[in-house]
Design a protein around this motif. Structure first.
Motif, PDB file in Angstrom:
ATOM      1  N   ALA A 190       0.832  -1.105   0.080  1.00 23.72           N
ATOM      2  CA  ALA A 190       0.279   0.016  -0.060  1.00 23.72           C
ATOM      3  C   ALA A 190       0.992   1.275   0.005  1.00 23.72           C
ATOM      4  N   LYS A 191       0.358   2.273  -0.584  1.00 27.96           N
ATOM      5  CA  LYS A 191       0.915   3.503  -0.456  1.00 27.96           C
ATOM      6  C   LYS A 191       0.629   4.230   0.981  1.00 27.96           C
ATOM      7  N   VAL A 192       1.771   4.812   1.351  1.00 28.03           N
ATOM      8  CA  VAL A 192       1.767   5.291   2.903  1.00 28.03           C
ATOM      9  C   VAL A 192       1.797   6.923   3.012  1.00 28.03           C
ATOM     10  N   PHE A 193       0.677   7.560   3.428  1.00 29.54           N
ATOM     11  CA  PHE A 193       0.926   9.027   3.564  1.00 29.54           C
ATOM     12  C   PHE A 193       1.001   9.436   5.053  1.00 29.54           C
ATOM     13  N   VAL A 194       1.753  10.632   5.411  1.00 35.55           N
ATOM     14  CA  VAL A 194       1.615  11.055   6.673  1.00 35.55           C
ATOM     15  C   VAL A 194       0.995  12.334   6.692  1.00 35.55           C
ATOM     16  N   LEU A 195      -0.349  12.419   7.282  1.00 38.44           N
ATOM     17  CA  LEU A 195      -0.885  13.785   7.294  1.00 38.44           C
ATOM     18  C   LEU A 195      -1.421  14.025   8.661  1.00 38.44           C
ATOM     19  N   GLU A 196      -1.770  15.587   8.826  1.00 34.53           N
ATOM     20  CA  GLU A 196      -2.320  15.823  10.374  1.00 34.53           C
ATOM     21  C   GLU A 196      -3.899  15.753  10.300  1.00 34.53           C
ATOM     22  N   LYS A 197      -4.404  15.769  11.381  1.00 31.68           N
ATOM     23  CA  LYS A 197      -5.765  15.464  11.612  1.00 31.68           C
ATOM     24  C   LYS A 197      -6.792  16.518  10.721  1.00 31.68           C
ATOM     25  N   ASP A 198      -6.531  17.569  10.515  1.00 29.64           N
ATOM     26  CA  ASP A 198      -7.369  18.452  10.031  1.00 29.64           C
ATOM     27  C   ASP A 198      -7.368  18.017   8.385  1.00 29.64           C
ATOM     28  N   GLU A 199      -6.029  17.787   7.868  1.00 26.30           N
ATOM     29  CA  GLU A 199      -6.004  17.250   6.459  1.00 26.30           C
ATOM     30  C   GLU A 199      -6.823  16.013   6.287  1.00 26.30           C
ATOM     31  N   ILE A 200      -6.780  15.226   7.155  1.00 22.95           N
ATOM     32  CA  ILE A 200      -7.523  13.824   6.994  1.00 22.95           C
ATOM     33  C   ILE A 200      -8.875  14.017   7.057  1.00 22.95           C
ATOM     34  N   VAL A 201      -9.374  14.845   7.863  1.00 24.17           N
ATOM     35  CA  VAL A 201     -10.775  15.129   8.139  1.00 24.17           C
ATOM     36  C   VAL A 201     -11.588  15.423   6.714  1.00 24.17           C
ATOM     37  N   SER A 202     -10.638  16.617   6.236  1.00 26.45           N
ATOM     38  CA  SER A 202     -10.915  17.284   4.821  1.00 26.45           C
ATOM     39  C   SER A 202     -11.154  16.104   3.785  1.00 26.45           C
ATOM     40  N   ILE A 203     -10.011  15.202   3.941  1.00 25.15           N
ATOM     41  CA  ILE A 203     -10.087  14.310   2.658  1.00 25.15           C
ATOM     42  C   ILE A 203     -11.275  13.474   3.042  1.00 25.15           C
ATOM     43  N   ILE A 204     -11.742  13.190   4.055  1.00 23.06           N
ATOM     44  CA  ILE A 204     -12.617  11.986   4.315  1.00 23.06           C
ATOM     45  C   ILE A 204     -13.922  12.730   4.135  1.00 23.06           C
ATOM     46  N   ASN A 205     -14.233  13.816   4.388  1.00 17.44           N
ATOM     47  CA  ASN A 205     -15.285  14.706   4.206  1.00 17.44           C
ATOM     48  C   ASN A 205     -15.547  14.573   2.368  1.00 17.44           C
ATOM     49  N   LYS A 206     -14.584  14.655   1.881  1.00 12.08           N
ATOM     50  CA  LYS A 206     -14.585  14.812   0.466  1.00 12.08           C
ATOM     51  C   LYS A 206     -14.978  13.225   0.042  1.00 12.08           C
ATOM     52  N   LEU A 207     -14.317  12.341   0.368  1.00 12.56           N
ATOM     53  CA  LEU A 207     -14.475  10.918   0.075  1.00 12.56           C
ATOM     54  C   LEU A 207     -15.922  10.694   0.287  1.00 12.56           C
ATOM     55  N   ASN A 208     -16.666  11.136   1.591  1.00  9.92           N
ATOM     56  CA  ASN A 208     -17.841  10.872   1.882  1.00  9.92           C
ATOM     57  C   ASN A 208     -18.950  11.490   0.985  1.00  9.92           C
ATOM     58  N   ASN A 209     -18.781  12.679   0.497  1.00 11.53           N
ATOM     59  CA  ASN A 209     -19.341  13.470  -0.474  1.00 11.53           C
ATOM     60  C   ASN A 209     -19.019  13.322  -1.910  1.00 11.53           C
TER      61      ASN A 209
END
Ligand code: TXA
Ligand code: MG
Length: 369
Positions: free
Chosen positions: A256-275
């Motif tokens: 798998a590809k690994v990314f290291v990100l901070e909480k806010d960035e991840i929350v924003s990505i997940i919001n986009k994925l969910n929408n």
């Protein structure tokens, strides 16, 4: 031909069965063979450290570059004295405080250690592990055992016996399957040939604990800390970084590809994925767009589990658990077909004030490169 595979638990170490298994393992080591064994950090792929033919078998089994030197494991101070030129006062203090345990020290070597072990360096890395099976195996063999982490070169380290069996059973002579590794991250590597011992690879034991342990008074402690800063700020800095040749190779990479990100960035990505929004920006864009949602996971801890919904995987409730579970979890994600792992770079005080967190982040960042 496949490896001999045996189960052996630390708590059963004194049984007749364990004795027999370790006699066999010790003989394999003495006959230039290779044995995978448990340690408290990660599983090691061991061979006789005094025998260059055995050393070459390690490099072959791992597919490891020959200039990346191996750690030599000892079970007694006498064994250490046989392979290094000098143990100074600082090293004695570190031995008293941290051995047996997850600390590897770099010393000038004696000629008995072949160049194949050290990649031609005049120094050798030595550690006395605390795992009882590891210690008894070295005693039985009666020789120091060279052992890198038991994974194929470039892959995540192995912290449980069943991954050793799956990855390495066609590549070594014997595998000792035991409990999962207690710490889960490789030992701290500290250079004892410099004026102040310098950590080359972070681990469970921190640079600060090392400076504390070698200093008898508060004044000496601050003087050592100052020397350390001087070393880091002067131009020689770039010279000692390549002193640990292993640092230049790729490391710890799952499929798998690994990314290291901070909480806010991840929350924003997940919001986009969910929408079902496709605009992820920068380097994530291409990868995330072409990956289905079920194949994306976020590595976090119990505290932040709720933030990431179905994407969340907790590595534990505290930092020690996160360390213990990291490599196993990277490998498990490959088993279940996950293609993207986003590792949460936790900022909360409870995590970051712990030096072990730096060692964990060091591994994950390398896995992401
Ligand atoms: O926890 C551990 O240290 C595990 C277990 C099995 O003991 N072993 C381990 O070995 O992690 P390995 O080979 O994967 O990592 C050895 C590291 C490498 O980064 C290598 O470059 C460095 O130690 N090293 C070995 N000898 C050295 C030397 N003479 N000078 C500088 N760095 C050295
Ligand atoms: Mg390794």
């Amino acid at each position: 031909m496949g490896a001999i595979i045996n189960n052996i638990l630390e708590r059963d170490i004194d049984t007749k069965l364990s004795e027999d298994i370790l006699d066999t393992a010790g003989n394999i080591i003495l006959n230039s063979g290779t044995v995978i064994f448990p340690t408290e950090t990660v599983y090691g792929l061991g061979a006789n450290a005094l025998d260059k033919r055995a050393a070459n078998r390690i490099f072959k089994a791992k597919g490891r570059p020959q200039d990346n030197p191996l750690i030599v494991h000892v079970s007694s101070i006498d064994m250490l004295l046989n392979i290094v030129t000098e143990i100074d006062g600082r090293a004695k203090k570190l031995i008293d405080k941290f051995w047996p345990g997850p600390l590897t020290m770099i010393f000038y070597k004696k000629d008995v250690i072949p160049d194949e072990i050290t990649g031609g360096l005049e120094t050798v890395a030595v550690r006395m592990p605390s795992n009882k099976i590891a210690l008894k195996l070295i005693e039985k063999a009666g020789v120091p055992i060279a052992a890198p982490s038991a994974n194929i070169s470039g892959r995540p380290s192995i912290t449980s016996g069943n991954y050793a069996e799956r990855e390495m059973s066609e590549r070594v002579d014997m595998i000792l399957i035991s409990e999962d590794s207690e710490i889960g991250i490789e030992s701290t590597v500290v250079d004892m040939t410099t004026e102040v011992p310098i950590v080359l690879r972070p681990g469970k034991i921190s640079q600060n604990e090392i400076i504390r342990a070698i200093s008898s008074t508060e004044d000496e402690y601050f003087s050592n800390i100052n020397k350390l800063y001087d070393t880091f700020s002067n131009k020689e800095r770039n010279e000692f970084i390549p002193k640990s040749p292993g640092m230049k190779y790729t490391h710890y990479s799952p499929e798998a590809k690994v990314f290291v990100l901070e909480k806010d960035e991840i929350v924003s990505i997940i919001n986009k994925l969910n929408n079902d929004c496709n605009d992820f920006g920068d380097k994530l864009e291409e990868v995330i767009k072409s990956t289905s949602k079920e194949k994306i996971k976020v590595f976090t801890n119990d505290d932040n589990l709720d933030l990431y919904g179905d994407f969340a995987v907790s590595l534990g409730k505290n930092i020690d658990e996160v360390g213990r579970n990291l490599f196993k979890s990277l490998r498990y994600m490959d088993d279940i077909g996950v293609e993207i792992i986003i590792f949460e770079k936790i900022e909360s005080i409870n995590f970051t004030k712990n030096d072990f967190w730096n060692a964990i982040l060091n591994r994950v960042i390398k896995a992401s490169e």
